[in-house]
Write an enzyme that holds these catalytic residues in place. Sequence first.
Site, PDB file in Angstrom:
ATOM      1  N   LYS A  26      22.777 158.449  15.158  1.00  0.00           N
ATOM      2  CA  LYS A  26      22.076 157.786  14.066  1.00  0.00           C
ATOM      3  C   LYS A  26      20.576 158.047  14.184  1.00  0.00           C
ATOM      4  O   LYS A  26      20.058 158.226  15.283  1.00  0.00           O
ATOM      5  CB  LYS A  26      22.383 156.291  14.155  1.00  0.00           C
ATOM      6  CG  LYS A  26      21.844 155.423  13.031  1.00  0.00           C
ATOM      7  CD  LYS A  26      22.286 153.988  13.265  1.00  0.00           C
ATOM      8  CE  LYS A  26      21.571 153.032  12.317  1.00  0.00           C
ATOM      9  NZ  LYS A  26      21.876 153.298  10.902  1.00  0.00           N
ATOM     10  N   GLY A  28      16.754 157.871  14.737  1.00  0.00           N
ATOM     11  CA  GLY A  28      15.899 157.011  15.546  1.00  0.00           C
ATOM     12  C   GLY A  28      16.428 156.664  16.920  1.00  0.00           C
ATOM     13  O   GLY A  28      15.819 155.853  17.629  1.00  0.00           O
ATOM     14  N   VAL A  29      17.542 157.285  17.339  1.00  0.00           N
ATOM     15  CA  VAL A  29      18.109 156.942  18.652  1.00  0.00           C
ATOM     16  C   VAL A  29      17.707 157.931  19.744  1.00  0.00           C
ATOM     17  O   VAL A  29      18.064 157.748  20.908  1.00  0.00           O
ATOM     18  CB  VAL A  29      19.659 156.839  18.588  1.00  0.00           C
ATOM     19  CG1 VAL A  29      20.089 155.754  17.625  1.00  0.00           C
ATOM     20  CG2 VAL A  29      20.283 158.187  18.231  1.00  0.00           C
ATOM     21  N   ASP A  57      19.778 169.024  10.997  1.00  0.00           N
ATOM     22  CA  ASP A  57      19.368 167.712  10.492  1.00  0.00           C
ATOM     23  C   ASP A  57      18.243 167.931   9.484  1.00  0.00           C
ATOM     24  O   ASP A  57      17.249 168.585   9.801  1.00  0.00           O
ATOM     25  CB  ASP A  57      18.881 166.843  11.657  1.00  0.00           C
ATOM     26  CG  ASP A  57      18.648 165.400  11.250  1.00  0.00           C
ATOM     27  OD1 ASP A  57      18.279 165.165  10.086  1.00  0.00           O
ATOM     28  OD2 ASP A  57      18.832 164.517  12.098  1.00  0.00           O
ATOM     29  N   ASN A 265      20.117 155.465  24.978  1.00  0.00           N
ATOM     30  CA  ASN A 265      18.664 155.617  25.010  1.00  0.00           C
ATOM     31  C   ASN A 265      17.932 154.293  24.794  1.00  0.00           C
ATOM     32  O   ASN A 265      18.508 153.313  24.326  1.00  0.00           O
ATOM     33  CB  ASN A 265      18.245 156.587  23.890  1.00  0.00           C
ATOM     34  CG  ASN A 265      17.608 157.846  24.437  1.00  0.00           C
ATOM     35  OD1 ASN A 265      17.016 157.827  25.510  1.00  0.00           O
ATOM     36  ND2 ASN A 265      17.711 158.926  23.696  1.00  0.00           N
ATOM     37  N   CYS A 274       7.481 137.734  27.606  1.00  0.00           N
ATOM     38  CA  CYS A 274       7.384 137.194  26.244  1.00  0.00           C
ATOM     39  C   CYS A 274       8.780 136.933  25.714  1.00  0.00           C
ATOM     40  O   CYS A 274       9.748 137.566  26.138  1.00  0.00           O
ATOM     41  CB  CYS A 274       6.615 138.138  25.321  1.00  0.00           C
ATOM     42  SG  CYS A 274       7.500 139.642  24.885  1.00  0.00           S
TER      43      CYS A 274
END
Length: 327
Positions: A26, A28-29, A57, A265, A274
């Site tokens: 997918k 952005g991985v 791609d 990843n 935080c």
Amino acid sequence: MSLNPPNNLEHIITSQTLKWVFVGGKGGVGKTTTSCSLGVLIADRNPQKKVLIISTDPAHNTSDAFDIKFGAEPKVVPGVPNLSVMEIDVKDAMKGVFDESEQGTNQNGGFGLLSELTGMMGMLKSVPGIDEAIAFSQIINQAQQMNYDLVLFDTAPTGHTLRFLSLPTLLRDMLEKVIKLQDSFGPMMSQFGGMMGMNINFNELKPKMEHMLKTSEQIVEDFTNPNLTTFIPVLIPEFLPLYETERLIQELMNLNMDANSIIVNQILPVNDCCDYCKNKRAIQAKYLGQIDVLYGDFHLIKINMQTNEVRGVAALRAFSKNFEAKH
């Protein structure tokens, strides 16, 4: 696959038989970072091999990953003399597949005959994804003629790669229809086609289709041979990437395509500084647990979130250490 295999890609890096490696995931991985760094590593470890990375791609992030502009022709990566990269737009390759012309009939393994089939029956064009699958077969045919020892594809997890695997079945059905039409209506169809301005010659059409079928069957035979081909899914520990990866793995299994390694990843370190970091890491921990259960018999490589951008040969080479055996 064996239980608890090593968490590295040494079996791919050192393989003397692999010819095709697909890296998909997918957006952005880290799929492109994975394919490019793996290409650098394999080229470094196997200086006798000619390695080619092909990006299919549409985003073509390979140029960004290497910080070098690539195009439709192979370009050698500076500093890695046995590694080349090319970027091919499948949509561009699809142009003209169904045009009523003879362009490419003699140069692409006979795939230009689709124009004749379209004019004759108008059937192929209505099949979802057929133009993309055939365009991808042309790309494979082109890669074969370049005589590289190993080709890595930076590709989407679904689409042309998987559609292509069903192409021989479709072509075989079409060939049977052509033979029946030839036996029953050949002379009449040729005469009618001439009147309508269609260049239809059943005597030429059948051998062209047989050649196209034979070519696609040979490629699919290679792609379903685990000694020659493997697919490496890349994901991050979140719901949608995991869901899509599992769907991909099941589809690959149904198509008899090997997948024995998975890259996970962008894993966050345990951090209590935080609430956002703590909550995000807790979500990742849940999906990391599911990944361990689902893919315990895969070569499972887990990679932490990088503090610096992975760009350029030096950065890709450093990132590729994640794939090597730890000494």
